[in-house]
Design a protein around this motif. Structure first.
Motif, PDB file in Angstrom:
ATOM      1  N   LEU A 142       5.446   9.118  -7.472  1.00  0.00           N
ATOM      2  CA  LEU A 142       6.604   9.992  -7.659  1.00  0.00           C
ATOM      3  C   LEU A 142       7.588   9.425  -8.673  1.00  0.00           C
ATOM      4  O   LEU A 142       7.880   8.226  -8.658  1.00  0.00           O
ATOM      5  N   ARG A 143       8.092  10.313  -9.519  1.00  0.00           N
ATOM      6  CA  ARG A 143       9.221   9.948 -10.385  1.00  0.00           C
ATOM      7  C   ARG A 143      10.473   9.883  -9.504  1.00  0.00           C
ATOM      8  O   ARG A 143      10.505  10.482  -8.428  1.00  0.00           O
ATOM      9  N   PRO A 144      11.519   9.191  -9.946  1.00  0.00           N
ATOM     10  CA  PRO A 144      12.744   9.115  -9.142  1.00  0.00           C
ATOM     11  C   PRO A 144      13.298  10.490  -8.754  1.00  0.00           C
ATOM     12  O   PRO A 144      13.741  10.673  -7.612  1.00  0.00           O
ATOM     13  N   ASP A 145      13.270  11.461  -9.670  1.00  0.00           N
ATOM     14  CA  ASP A 145      13.790  12.790  -9.331  1.00  0.00           C
ATOM     15  C   ASP A 145      12.908  13.483  -8.286  1.00  0.00           C
ATOM     16  O   ASP A 145      13.404  14.220  -7.445  1.00  0.00           O
ATOM     17  N   GLN A 146      11.594  13.220  -8.314  1.00  0.00           N
ATOM     18  CA  GLN A 146      10.710  13.790  -7.305  1.00  0.00           C
ATOM     19  C   GLN A 146      10.950  13.147  -5.941  1.00  0.00           C
ATOM     20  O   GLN A 146      10.933  13.827  -4.917  1.00  0.00           O
ATOM     21  N   LEU A 147      11.176  11.841  -5.944  1.00  0.00           N
ATOM     22  CA  LEU A 147      11.476  11.144  -4.693  1.00  0.00           C
ATOM     23  C   LEU A 147      12.773  11.682  -4.089  1.00  0.00           C
ATOM     24  O   LEU A 147      12.848  11.936  -2.884  1.00  0.00           O
ATOM     25  N   ASP A 148      13.789  11.903  -4.926  1.00  0.00           N
ATOM     26  CA  ASP A 148      15.053  12.473  -4.450  1.00  0.00           C
ATOM     27  C   ASP A 148      14.844  13.880  -3.895  1.00  0.00           C
ATOM     28  O   ASP A 148      15.395  14.233  -2.842  1.00  0.00           O
ATOM     29  N   ALA A 149      14.042  14.689  -4.598  1.00  0.00           N
ATOM     30  CA  ALA A 149      13.777  16.060  -4.143  1.00  0.00           C
ATOM     31  C   ALA A 149      13.026  16.043  -2.810  1.00  0.00           C
ATOM     32  O   ALA A 149      13.336  16.826  -1.902  1.00  0.00           O
ATOM     33  N   LEU A 150      12.052  15.148  -2.685  1.00  0.00           N
ATOM     34  CA  LEU A 150      11.301  15.047  -1.429  1.00  0.00           C
ATOM     35  C   LEU A 150      12.221  14.596  -0.292  1.00  0.00           C
ATOM     36  O   LEU A 150      12.162  15.153   0.808  1.00  0.00           O
ATOM     37  N   ALA A 151      13.078  13.629  -0.570  1.00  0.00           N
ATOM     38  CA  ALA A 151      14.029  13.171   0.455  1.00  0.00           C
ATOM     39  C   ALA A 151      14.920  14.322   0.904  1.00  0.00           C
ATOM     40  O   ALA A 151      15.161  14.503   2.105  1.00  0.00           O
ATOM     41  N   GLY A 152      15.384  15.130  -0.031  1.00  0.00           N
ATOM     42  CA  GLY A 152      16.218  16.279   0.319  1.00  0.00           C
ATOM     43  C   GLY A 152      15.458  17.319   1.122  1.00  0.00           C
ATOM     44  O   GLY A 152      15.989  17.880   2.088  1.00  0.00           O
ATOM     45  N   ALA A 153      14.215  17.575   0.732  1.00  0.00           N
ATOM     46  CA  ALA A 153      13.395  18.549   1.461  1.00  0.00           C
ATOM     47  C   ALA A 153      13.132  18.071   2.888  1.00  0.00           C
ATOM     48  O   ALA A 153      13.231  18.853   3.844  1.00  0.00           O
ATOM     49  N   ALA A 162       0.829  -1.213   0.000  1.00  0.00           N
ATOM     50  CA  ALA A 162       0.000   0.000   0.000  1.00  0.00           C
ATOM     51  C   ALA A 162       0.859   1.257   0.000  1.00  0.00           C
ATOM     52  O   ALA A 162       0.550   2.225  -0.700  1.00  0.00           O
ATOM     53  N   VAL A 163       1.954   1.260   0.756  1.00  0.00           N
ATOM     54  CA  VAL A 163       2.872   2.405   0.748  1.00  0.00           C
ATOM     55  C   VAL A 163       3.436   2.598  -0.662  1.00  0.00           C
ATOM     56  O   VAL A 163       3.500   3.714  -1.172  1.00  0.00           O
ATOM     57  N   LYS A 164       3.800   1.503  -1.290  1.00  0.00           N
ATOM     58  CA  LYS A 164       4.329   1.584  -2.665  1.00  0.00           C
ATOM     59  C   LYS A 164       3.272   2.153  -3.610  1.00  0.00           C
ATOM     60  O   LYS A 164       3.534   3.075  -4.380  1.00  0.00           O
TER      61      LYS A 164
END
Length: 160
Positions: free
Chosen positions: A132-143, A123-125
């Motif tokens: 999220l696209r990979p770049d969005q996931l990276d941006a969210l992780a950074g934020a 469900a989390v997945k």
């Protein structure tokens, strides 16, 4: 305004993003709770069981458990009583401290979180990661890391 100064008010954009964050995390929590209910666990049950699963010997002092899941001790105590009646955990006296209690994950509790983990992670997945696209996931992780670091810096030395 210098880089260290901040206005006292939120901008309209900041407020809109903040509200979106609250609404989105609330929606995710509600939908994930529905998934857990299908395996007869509440989000609180899952949090307790997960903390105990990760603890040495699947045991924590009740105060350590409260800290681990960020709950008030009275809330933990009431919730543990309900979980104990269902056989998911058991409480025992803490050796050397008559006031403390140890919370132990039972085999039924371990089986319950084992059954819940697969559907929960799927469900989390589906509800979060797939959006999220990979770049969005990276941006969210950074934020999120920036916010966590800021909170740590802001609250350092101010914790109860």
């Amino acid at each position: 305004m210098t880089p260290t100064e901040t206005p006292e008010r939120l901008t309209d954009r900041e407020l809109a993003v903040w509200r979106s964050l609250l609404d989105t995390t609330g929606d995710l929590r509600r939908l994930l709770a529905t998934e857990l209910q299908r395996v007869e666990l509440s989000p609180g049950d899952f949090a307790v069981l997960l903390a105990l699963t990760e603890a040495p010997e699947r045991t924590l002092r009740s105060s350590e458990l409260a800290d681990a899941i960020d709950w008030e001790r009275s809330r933990v105590s009431h919730h543990l009583g309900r979980m104990e009646k269902r056989g998911l955990i058991r409480r025992t006296e803490c050796p050397g401290d008559n006031r403390g209690a140890l919370v132990v994950l039972t085999e039924d509790g371990y089986e319950a979180i084992r059954r819940a983990s697969g559907p929960h992670l799927r469900a989390v997945k589906r509800l979060f990661a797939d959006a999220l696209r990979p770049d969005q996931l990276d941006a969210l992780a950074g934020a999120l890391e920036s916010i966590q670091n800021h909170l740590a810096d802001t609250t350092e030395g101010h914790r109860p």
